[in-house]
Design a protein around this motif. Structure first.
Motif, PDB file in Angstrom:
ATOM      1  N   ALA A 107       0.826  -1.215   0.000  1.00 27.15           N
ATOM      2  CA  ALA A 107       0.000   0.000   0.000  1.00 27.15           C
ATOM      3  C   ALA A 107       0.856   1.260   0.000  1.00 27.15           C
ATOM      4  CB  ALA A 107      -0.945  -0.002   1.192  1.00 27.15           C
ATOM      5  N   ARG A 108       1.992   1.215   0.689  1.00 24.27           N
ATOM      6  CA  ARG A 108       2.873   2.381   0.714  1.00 24.27           C
ATOM      7  C   ARG A 108       3.801   2.396  -0.497  1.00 24.27           C
ATOM      8  NH1 ARG A 108       4.853   2.241   7.050  1.00 24.27           N
ATOM      9  NH2 ARG A 108       2.778   2.474   7.990  1.00 24.27           N
ATOM     10  N   ILE A 109       4.374   1.233  -0.810  1.00 24.44           N
ATOM     11  CA  ILE A 109       5.340   1.173  -1.910  1.00 24.44           C
ATOM     12  C   ILE A 109       4.698   1.595  -3.228  1.00 24.44           C
ATOM     13  CG2 ILE A 109       6.877  -0.333  -3.238  1.00 24.44           C
ATOM     14  CD1 ILE A 109       7.166  -2.051  -0.745  1.00 24.44           C
ATOM     15  N   GLU A 110       3.528   1.047  -3.524  1.00 23.49           N
ATOM     16  CA  GLU A 110       2.851   1.349  -4.777  1.00 23.49           C
ATOM     17  C   GLU A 110       1.891   2.528  -4.621  1.00 23.49           C
ATOM     18  OE1 GLU A 110       1.130  -2.143  -6.468  1.00 23.49           O
ATOM     19  OE2 GLU A 110       3.081  -3.094  -6.804  1.00 23.49           O
ATOM     20  N   VAL A 111       1.902   3.141  -3.458  1.00 27.21           N
ATOM     21  CA  VAL A 111       1.107   4.335  -3.166  1.00 27.21           C
ATOM     22  C   VAL A 111      -0.366   4.082  -3.503  1.00 27.21           C
ATOM     23  CG1 VAL A 111       1.022   6.843  -3.362  1.00 27.21           C
ATOM     24  CG2 VAL A 111       3.145   5.640  -3.878  1.00 27.21           C
ATOM     25  N   ALA A 112      -1.038   3.391  -2.595  1.00 26.51           N
ATOM     26  CA  ALA A 112      -2.455   3.070  -2.795  1.00 26.51           C
ATOM     27  C   ALA A 112      -3.245   4.343  -3.095  1.00 26.51           C
ATOM     28  CB  ALA A 112      -3.015   2.383  -1.557  1.00 26.51           C
ATOM     29  N   ASP A 113      -4.114   4.266  -4.078  1.00 32.13           N
ATOM     30  CA  ASP A 113      -4.894   5.426  -4.501  1.00 32.13           C
ATOM     31  C   ASP A 113      -6.136   5.561  -3.631  1.00 32.13           C
ATOM     32  OD1 ASP A 113      -6.240   7.449  -5.751  1.00 32.13           O
ATOM     33  OD2 ASP A 113      -5.942   6.671  -7.770  1.00 32.13           O
ATOM     34  N   GLU A 114      -6.062   6.457  -2.652  1.00 38.39           N
ATOM     35  CA  GLU A 114      -7.166   6.656  -1.719  1.00 38.39           C
ATOM     36  C   GLU A 114      -8.352   7.363  -2.366  1.00 38.39           C
ATOM     37  OE1 GLU A 114      -7.123   5.349   1.182  1.00 38.39           O
ATOM     38  OE2 GLU A 114      -4.994   4.863   1.478  1.00 38.39           O
ATOM     39  N   THR A 115      -8.197   7.855  -3.591  1.00 36.85           N
ATOM     40  CA  THR A 115      -9.301   8.554  -4.255  1.00 36.85           C
ATOM     41  C   THR A 115     -10.226   7.605  -5.008  1.00 36.85           C
ATOM     42  OG1 THR A 115      -8.160   8.930  -6.378  1.00 36.85           O
ATOM     43  CG2 THR A 115      -7.730  10.507  -4.600  1.00 36.85           C
ATOM     44  N   LEU A 116      -9.881   6.333  -5.058  1.00 39.32           N
ATOM     45  CA  LEU A 116     -10.701   5.380  -5.811  1.00 39.32           C
ATOM     46  C   LEU A 116     -12.081   5.232  -5.175  1.00 39.32           C
ATOM     47  CD1 LEU A 116      -8.148   2.476  -6.431  1.00 39.32           C
ATOM     48  CD2 LEU A 116      -8.796   4.303  -8.008  1.00 39.32           C
ATOM     49  N   PRO A 117     -13.101   5.056  -5.986  1.00 36.30           N
ATOM     50  CA  PRO A 117     -14.436   4.839  -5.428  1.00 36.30           C
ATOM     51  C   PRO A 117     -14.535   3.521  -4.674  1.00 36.30           C
ATOM     52  CG  PRO A 117     -14.448   4.553  -7.811  1.00 36.30           C
ATOM     53  CD  PRO A 117     -13.121   5.133  -7.459  1.00 36.30           C
ATOM     54  N   GLU A 118     -13.642   2.580  -5.001  1.00 36.87           N
ATOM     55  CA  GLU A 118     -13.653   1.276  -4.333  1.00 36.87           C
ATOM     56  C   GLU A 118     -12.210   0.794  -4.189  1.00 36.87           C
ATOM     57  OE1 GLU A 118     -15.319  -3.248  -5.137  1.00 36.87           O
ATOM     58  OE2 GLU A 118     -16.180  -1.571  -6.250  1.00 36.87           O
ATOM     59  N   LEU A 119     -11.709   0.750  -2.971  1.00 34.83           N
ATOM     60  CA  LEU A 119     -10.338   0.316  -2.714  1.00 34.83           C
ATOM     61  C   LEU A 119     -10.342  -0.757  -1.635  1.00 34.83           C
ATOM     62  CD1 LEU A 119      -7.259   0.594  -3.117  1.00 34.83           C
ATOM     63  CD2 LEU A 119      -7.300   2.363  -1.326  1.00 34.83           C
ATOM     64  N   HIS A 120      -9.770  -1.917  -1.970  1.00 35.51           N
ATOM     65  CA  HIS A 120      -9.667  -3.026  -1.023  1.00 35.51           C
ATOM     66  C   HIS A 120      -8.206  -3.187  -0.616  1.00 35.51           C
ATOM     67  CE1 HIS A 120     -13.777  -4.424  -2.046  1.00 35.51           C
ATOM     68  NE2 HIS A 120     -13.462  -3.991  -3.266  1.00 35.51           N
ATOM     69  N   ILE A 121      -7.895  -2.943   0.646  1.00 35.03           N
ATOM     70  CA  ILE A 121      -6.555  -3.209   1.159  1.00 35.03           C
ATOM     71  C   ILE A 121      -6.614  -4.565   1.841  1.00 35.03           C
ATOM     72  CG2 ILE A 121      -4.723  -2.444   2.713  1.00 35.03           C
ATOM     73  CD1 ILE A 121      -5.617   0.408   2.266  1.00 35.03           C
ATOM     74  N   VAL A 122      -5.925  -5.546   1.238  1.00 33.19           N
ATOM     75  CA  VAL A 122      -6.055  -6.934   1.656  1.00 33.19           C
ATOM     76  C   VAL A 122      -4.780  -7.404   2.354  1.00 33.19           C
ATOM     77  CG1 VAL A 122      -7.721  -7.413  -0.164  1.00 33.19           C
ATOM     78  CG2 VAL A 122      -5.291  -7.762  -0.613  1.00 33.19           C
ATOM     79  N   THR A 123      -4.819  -8.633   2.857  1.00 32.68           N
ATOM     80  CA  THR A 123      -3.730  -9.112   3.702  1.00 32.68           C
ATOM     81  C   THR A 123      -2.484  -9.542   2.932  1.00 32.68           C
ATOM     82  OG1 THR A 123      -4.750 -11.314   3.684  1.00 32.68           O
ATOM     83  CG2 THR A 123      -5.276  -9.853   5.539  1.00 32.68           C
ATOM     84  N   ASP A 124      -2.657 -10.113   1.746  1.00 34.61           N
ATOM     85  CA  ASP A 124      -1.495 -10.655   1.049  1.00 34.61           C
ATOM     86  C   ASP A 124      -1.738 -10.710  -0.459  1.00 34.61           C
ATOM     87  OD1 ASP A 124      -3.036 -13.057   0.544  1.00 34.61           O
ATOM     88  OD2 ASP A 124      -2.529 -13.713   2.567  1.00 34.61           O
ATOM     89  N   MET A 125      -0.714 -11.153  -1.194  1.00 32.36           N
ATOM     90  CA  MET A 125      -0.773 -11.181  -2.662  1.00 32.36           C
ATOM     91  C   MET A 125      -1.813 -12.179  -3.167  1.00 32.36           C
ATOM     92  SD  MET A 125       1.324  -8.921  -3.880  1.00 32.36           S
ATOM     93  CE  MET A 125       1.752  -9.411  -5.555  1.00 32.36           C
TER      94      MET A 125
END
Length: 202
Positions: free
Chosen positions: A72-90
């Motif tokens: 999430a930090r390395i690829e800079v998760a896009d917090e502006t997305l209408p739908e963002l899932h931050i999950v546990t693993d690949m």
């Protein structure tokens, strides 16, 4: 008949050295959004994936991003997305994208893009799904991969039918019509998601 309502795109979290790659990502994203489809992707706001998502949203499309916590930090998760899932693993990321998509497209990218692509192709080869996948061969980027596939077949490690696991297109504007046509040939029957054993094989 199955319709193409959502497309998962695998692509680089870097821009690459060829300027036409960013234009291709923008063109594809615009096409997805303009046709009212959903983009499913890796959830980052950098590189080709970021350009793809921005273009999709700018054209009025919905975007669903999947990104593991450690990226999430390395690829800079896009917090502006209408739908963002931050999950546990690949594995959870790839399974989530698989479940959400009707079909797949692969733009140029690095090892992560190859990992995602080969897992989906392996699941299809094993009969775990029959969702089509298009390789967008911008500037011949995927030519070495196509050569490798022929070598694998020639050396007896796969049958000639593995060529049917994917379709090669050269232009962004050919992606949606090609995948929509392939999906239209399929019966509208639900597919069970690949289980943990399938992920290990991929």
């Amino acid at each position: 008949m199955t319709e193409l309502t959502s497309l998962c795109v695998f692509c680089g979290s870097r821009t690459g050295t060829d300027p036409q790659l960013m234009e291709t990502a923008k063109h594809l994203g615009t096409a997805i959004g303009a046709t009212g489809r959903t983009l499913v992707f890796g959830g980052g706001r950098v590189g080709l994936m970021g350009e793809l998502a921005r273009a999709t949203m700018a054209a009025g499309g919905h975007v669903a991003g999947f990104i593991p916590e450690h990226l999430a930090r390395i690829e800079v998760a896009d917090e502006t997305l209408p739908e963002l899932h931050i999950v546990t693993d690949m594995h959870t990321r790839k399974l989530g994208m698989f479940e959400r998509a009707d079909a797949f497209c692969v733009l140029p990218g690095g090892l992560g893009t190859l990992d995602e692509t080969f897992e989906i192709l392996t699941w299809r080869q094993l009969g775990l799904h029959d969702k089509p996948l298009a390789l967008l061969n911008v500037g011949g980027y995927w030519d070495p991969l196509l050569t490798l596939v022929e070598r694998i077949i020639g050396d007896g490690f796969a049958g000639a039918d593995c060529r049917r696991l994917f379709t090669v297109v050269d232009r962004a504007d050919a992606v949606l019509p090609t995948l929509a046509q392939e999906l239209a040939k399929r019966p509208a029957t639900p597919e069970p998601p690949p289980g943990r054993d399938a992920r290990a094989l991929g």
